[in-house]
Write an enzyme that holds these catalytic residues in place. Structure first.
Site, short mmCIF file in Angstrom:
data_model
loop_
_atom_site.label_atom_id
_atom_site.label_comp_id
_atom_site.label_asym_id
_atom_site.label_seq_id
_atom_site.Cartn_x
_atom_site.Cartn_y
_atom_site.Cartn_z
N VAL A 202 0.86 -1.19 0.00
CA VAL A 202 0.00 0.00 0.00
C VAL A 202 0.89 1.23 0.00
O VAL A 202 1.74 1.38 0.90
CB VAL A 202 -0.92 0.04 1.25
CG1 VAL A 202 -1.81 1.27 1.21
CG2 VAL A 202 -1.74 -1.23 1.37
N HIS A 203 0.73 2.10 -1.00
CA HIS A 203 1.58 3.29 -1.02
C HIS A 203 0.92 4.52 -1.62
O HIS A 203 1.42 5.63 -1.48
CB HIS A 203 2.87 3.01 -1.79
CG HIS A 203 2.69 3.00 -3.28
ND1 HIS A 203 2.16 1.93 -3.96
CD2 HIS A 203 2.95 3.95 -4.22
CE1 HIS A 203 2.12 2.21 -5.26
NE2 HIS A 203 2.58 3.42 -5.44
#
Length: 352
Positions: A202-203
């Site tokens: 997740v970024h």
């Protein structure tokens, strides 16, 4: 032939490793400029080491700025290095580094080769979408990974210079998968068994900058039936700390680890039950490895993986339910070529 290649981010290092090798075999003189967009050693240096990517001749060390400042400073520095004009400027994907290189080349009348051209999420709120659209309209050679990418270009009136070559990420997986199996110890290090864990990345700001959304994501990880291996992007870790969500990472069901090398990532992707991500490239890698993917976004540039059922676009609050109710498709057709995209790209450039 002299080619200047602009790199700046983790996925570009991986793609360039196979293309640069093909350039070397063909006797092409390649000058690599690393913008520094990804500067952390775990997001940059380790990829040059693991993949035998030639060290950049120039490192601009430009990072941690807003989009306009980053792109502008990159343009200024790149232009200073192009007194001796190359035959081609080669750019990859959709980062600020890609856009900066393409804009400088266009203004200096250097022809542009865009690798991974034609991808569209149709969401102009994403900086990456703006970068890839502008770059495609500036490029003279557009190396498309899929038939859908070719169609997207045609829909925008771009047909000249378009070549369907497959995806260089397929080249990379085929080239490095055996090495990952031989050298990566990440499964043993974290006591992971095949098909007994989920893999998550997740970024994107749409997930990490929204406390409610990020809370839903982390909470969902604690509710799944197997542990979630979670290599945490530095930016995501900073947001978790800032939003006081670190207690989720202490849960037994979350295996929070620093960013991993490409070889370790291949080992994790090939062994996990499924992949949870907001990354573009990892959606594609999941498909190549035959792993279901749950994408924490409203849209994707890899729409073909959704169309055939291997990828689902999900909202964080629906993640655990979507995984529990997933039905594995019966077919997994070849979408991304035969693993010879880098060779095709090199031959097309030489023929010109």
């Amino acid at each position: 032939m002299k080619i200047v290649t602009i790199l700046g981010a983790r996925p570009q290092f991986i793609k360039a490793s196979v293309v640069s090798s093909a350039f070397q075999r063909a006797g092409i003189n390649e000058i690599i400029i690393h913008t520094g967009q990804h500067f952390d050693s775990l997001m940059s240096d380790i990829f040059f080491q693991d993949l035998n990517l030639p060290q950049p001749q120039y490192h601009l060390n430009i990072h941690s700025l807003n989009h306009s400042a980053m792109t502008g400073r990159m343009m200024e520095k790149i232009e200073e290095l192009l007194d001796d004009k190359p035959d081609w400027m080669c750019v990859y994907g959709d980062t600020n580094s890609t856009l900066a290189g393409a804009l400088v080349a266009a203004k200096l009348h250097i022809p542009i080769a865009h690798i991974e051209a034609g991808l569209r999420s149709f969401n102009r709120q994403m900086p990456e979408e703006v970068n890839r659209v502008v770059t495609d309209h500036l490029a003279q050679l557009l190396f498309a990974p899929t038939n859908l990418a070719v169609q997207c270009l045609e829909n925008e009136g771009i047909s000249q210079g378009v070549h369907l070559v497959g995806d260089v990420m397929m080249d990379a997986i085929l080239q490095y998968q055996a090495k990952a199996k031989q050298t990566s110890d990440i499964l043993a290090r974290h006591q992971l068994s095949r098909n007994e864990f989920y893999l998550a990345t997740v970024h994107r700001p749409s997930n990490t900058d929204d406390r409610v959304r990020l809370s839903y994501i982390l909470d969902s990880f604690t509710k799944l039936d197997h542990p979630v291996v979670f290599p945490i992007h530095p930016r995501t870790q900073a947001q978790i700390d800032k939003m006081e969500l670190s207690h989720y990472l202490a849960a037994d069901s979350i295996v929070a680890i620093p960013p991993v090398s490409y070889l370790d990532m291949l080992a994790l992707e090939s062994a996990c039950r499924c992949i949870i991500t907001d990354s573009g490239g990892i959606q594609k890698e999941a498909y190549i490895f035959g792993r279901p993917c749950f994408t924490l976004r409203n849209e994707t540039e890899w729409k073909e993986t959704v169309d055939i059922g291997w990828n689902q676009l999900v909202q964080p609050e629906n993640l655990s339910e979507s995984i529990a109710n997933f039905t594995r498709p019966s077919e997994c057709p070849k979408l991304y070529g035969n693993g010879d995209a880098a060779t095709q790209i090199t031959q097309i450039l030489l023929n010109l």
